[in-house]
Design a protein around this motif. Structure first.
Motif, short mmCIF file in Angstrom:
data_model
loop_
_atom_site.label_atom_id
_atom_site.label_comp_id
_atom_site.label_asym_id
_atom_site.label_seq_id
_atom_site.Cartn_x
_atom_site.Cartn_y
_atom_site.Cartn_z
N SER A 56 -17.28 -23.61 -15.13
CA SER A 56 -18.03 -23.51 -16.38
C SER A 56 -19.12 -22.46 -16.24
CB SER A 56 -18.65 -24.87 -16.73
OG SER A 56 -19.48 -25.31 -15.68
N LEU A 57 -19.67 -22.02 -17.35
CA LEU A 57 -20.69 -20.97 -17.32
C LEU A 57 -21.91 -21.42 -16.53
CD1 LEU A 57 -20.57 -19.61 -20.98
CD2 LEU A 57 -19.69 -18.51 -18.91
N PRO A 58 -22.50 -20.53 -15.76
CA PRO A 58 -23.70 -20.88 -14.99
C PRO A 58 -24.87 -21.20 -15.91
CG PRO A 58 -22.72 -18.83 -14.20
CD PRO A 58 -22.06 -19.15 -15.49
N LYS A 59 -25.79 -22.01 -15.42
CA LYS A 59 -27.01 -22.31 -16.16
C LYS A 59 -27.91 -21.07 -16.23
CE LYS A 59 -30.41 -24.87 -17.90
NZ LYS A 59 -30.37 -25.39 -19.27
N ALA A 60 -28.04 -20.37 -15.11
CA ALA A 60 -28.85 -19.15 -15.06
C ALA A 60 -28.03 -17.97 -15.58
CB ALA A 60 -29.32 -18.88 -13.64
N SER A 61 -28.70 -17.03 -16.20
CA SER A 61 -28.02 -15.84 -16.70
C SER A 61 -27.61 -14.94 -15.54
CB SER A 61 -28.96 -15.06 -17.63
OG SER A 61 -30.02 -14.48 -16.89
N ALA A 62 -26.75 -13.98 -15.82
CA ALA A 62 -26.33 -13.03 -14.78
C ALA A 62 -27.54 -12.28 -14.23
CB ALA A 62 -25.32 -12.05 -15.37
N GLU A 63 -28.46 -11.90 -15.10
CA GLU A 63 -29.65 -11.17 -14.67
C GLU A 63 -30.53 -12.03 -13.77
OE1 GLU A 63 -28.63 -11.45 -17.80
OE2 GLU A 63 -27.94 -9.39 -18.23
N GLN A 64 -30.67 -13.30 -14.11
CA GLN A 64 -31.47 -14.20 -13.30
C GLN A 64 -30.83 -14.44 -11.94
OE1 GLN A 64 -31.58 -17.39 -16.14
NE2 GLN A 64 -33.66 -16.90 -16.81
N ARG A 65 -29.52 -14.62 -11.92
CA ARG A 65 -28.84 -14.86 -10.64
C ARG A 65 -28.89 -13.63 -9.76
NH1 ARG A 65 -23.73 -15.50 -11.48
NH2 ARG A 65 -23.67 -15.13 -13.73
N GLU A 66 -28.79 -12.46 -10.36
CA GLU A 66 -28.94 -11.22 -9.60
C GLU A 66 -30.33 -11.14 -8.97
OE1 GLU A 66 -29.12 -6.36 -10.28
OE2 GLU A 66 -28.41 -7.66 -11.90
N ALA A 67 -31.35 -11.44 -9.75
CA ALA A 67 -32.72 -11.39 -9.25
C ALA A 67 -32.94 -12.39 -8.11
CB ALA A 67 -33.71 -11.66 -10.38
N MET A 68 -32.37 -13.59 -8.25
CA MET A 68 -32.54 -14.60 -7.21
C MET A 68 -31.85 -14.19 -5.91
SD MET A 68 -32.50 -18.32 -9.14
CE MET A 68 -31.02 -18.10 -10.16
N VAL A 69 -30.67 -13.58 -6.01
CA VAL A 69 -29.99 -13.11 -4.81
C VAL A 69 -30.82 -12.03 -4.12
CG1 VAL A 69 -27.96 -11.88 -3.93
CG2 VAL A 69 -27.67 -13.74 -5.57
N GLN A 70 -31.36 -11.11 -4.88
CA GLN A 70 -32.20 -10.07 -4.29
C GLN A 70 -33.39 -10.67 -3.55
OE1 GLN A 70 -32.81 -7.70 -7.91
NE2 GLN A 70 -31.69 -6.03 -6.95
N LEU A 71 -34.03 -11.64 -4.15
CA LEU A 71 -35.18 -12.29 -3.51
C LEU A 71 -34.77 -13.02 -2.24
CD1 LEU A 71 -36.95 -13.77 -6.67
CD2 LEU A 71 -37.83 -11.92 -5.22
N ALA A 72 -33.64 -13.73 -2.29
CA ALA A 72 -33.19 -14.52 -1.15
C ALA A 72 -32.82 -13.66 0.05
CB ALA A 72 -32.00 -15.39 -1.55
N LEU A 73 -32.41 -12.41 -0.20
CA LEU A 73 -31.92 -11.55 0.88
C LEU A 73 -32.98 -10.61 1.44
CD1 LEU A 73 -28.36 -10.60 -0.45
CD2 LEU A 73 -29.07 -12.58 0.91
#
Length: 228
Positions: free
Chosen positions: A54-71
């Motif tokens: 199913s569609l993610p709760k977070a938007s694509a832009e938000q998930r991209e930003a979170m991955v950048q922060l995590a790495l």
């Protein structure tokens, strides 16, 4: 100019998913494989739109930003935006072919749970025509995992890293990782989302910067549609 064959290139791992949100379990697995297999890098490939989920709760832009922060503190891990930029569901075989075009020797990282379903994947055989697969154990699933007997996949399975290093594509490495106790109970994206929705702090499960981002943008609060 001398061309370098894929056999001479170091392996680059590929971790795909929704990363809704990315958590410390994702980066722990990546670091474990970098250290134990000598991977050049692990690419994190968030999808824009899941093929089966199913569609993610977070938007694509938000998930991209979170991955950048995590790495940020993982120099051998990197965000790759190919699937995000497509803005539609993308099958893994397309992604693997794209990485080869970019001069990368890819190895798709799968858990034993995903491996069980692999024979049903769209053009799964094409994945092995572009690179390799690394299957890691998962608590609650058989190990060694099913070899999918009477399938062409069976002859590709190996427990020798050299088989991947010496071939451009087509090998499936079985890699057992010693997971910390209760690893998958602790690192469940759905449980983490629920904990944040209920106002809790998933201590030891999210990078602090990712959790702060979730709070700032109210990503997993009920009826929240905030964007970066």
């Amino acid at each position: 100019m001398t061309m370098i064959s894929n056999q001479q290139k170091p392996l680059t791992g590929l971790l795909g998913g929704t990363f809704d949100p990315i958590h410390l379990g994702h980066t722990w697995i990546a670091q474990s494989l970098i250290e134990s297999l000598g991977l050049r890098k692990v690419l994190f490939m968030p999808c824009h739109t899941p093929v089966h989920k199913s569609l993610p709760k977070a938007s694509a832009e938000q998930r991209e930003a979170m991955v950048q922060l995590a790495l940020e503190n993982h120099p051998k891990c990197a965000l790759h935006r190919f699937e995000l930029l497509q803005k539609k569901p993308i099958y893994t075989y397309t992604t693997m072919a794209e990485l080869v075009k970019e001069g990368i020797k890819p190895a798709l990282i799968l858990g034993a749970d995903a491996w069980e379903d692999f024979p049903t994947w769209e053009n799964g055989d094409c994945i092995l025509k572009s690179g390799h697969i690394i299957v890691v154990n998962r608590p609650g699933f058989d190990w060694p995992p099913s070899s999918h007997e009477e399938s062409p996949l069976e002859s590709s399975i190996t427990q020798d890293l050299a088989d991947l290093e010496q071939n451009d594509f087509g090998k499936i490495l079985l890699k057992k990782i010693d997971f910390p106790e209760n690893f998958y109970d602790n690192f469940s994206s759905s449980n983490i989302r629920q904990q944040i929705t209920l106002g809790g702090q998933p201590q030891g499960k999210l990078d602090d910067k990712v959790f702060s981002y979730c709070q700032k943008h109210r990503i997993y609060e009920e009826n929240s549609h905030d964007t970066p």
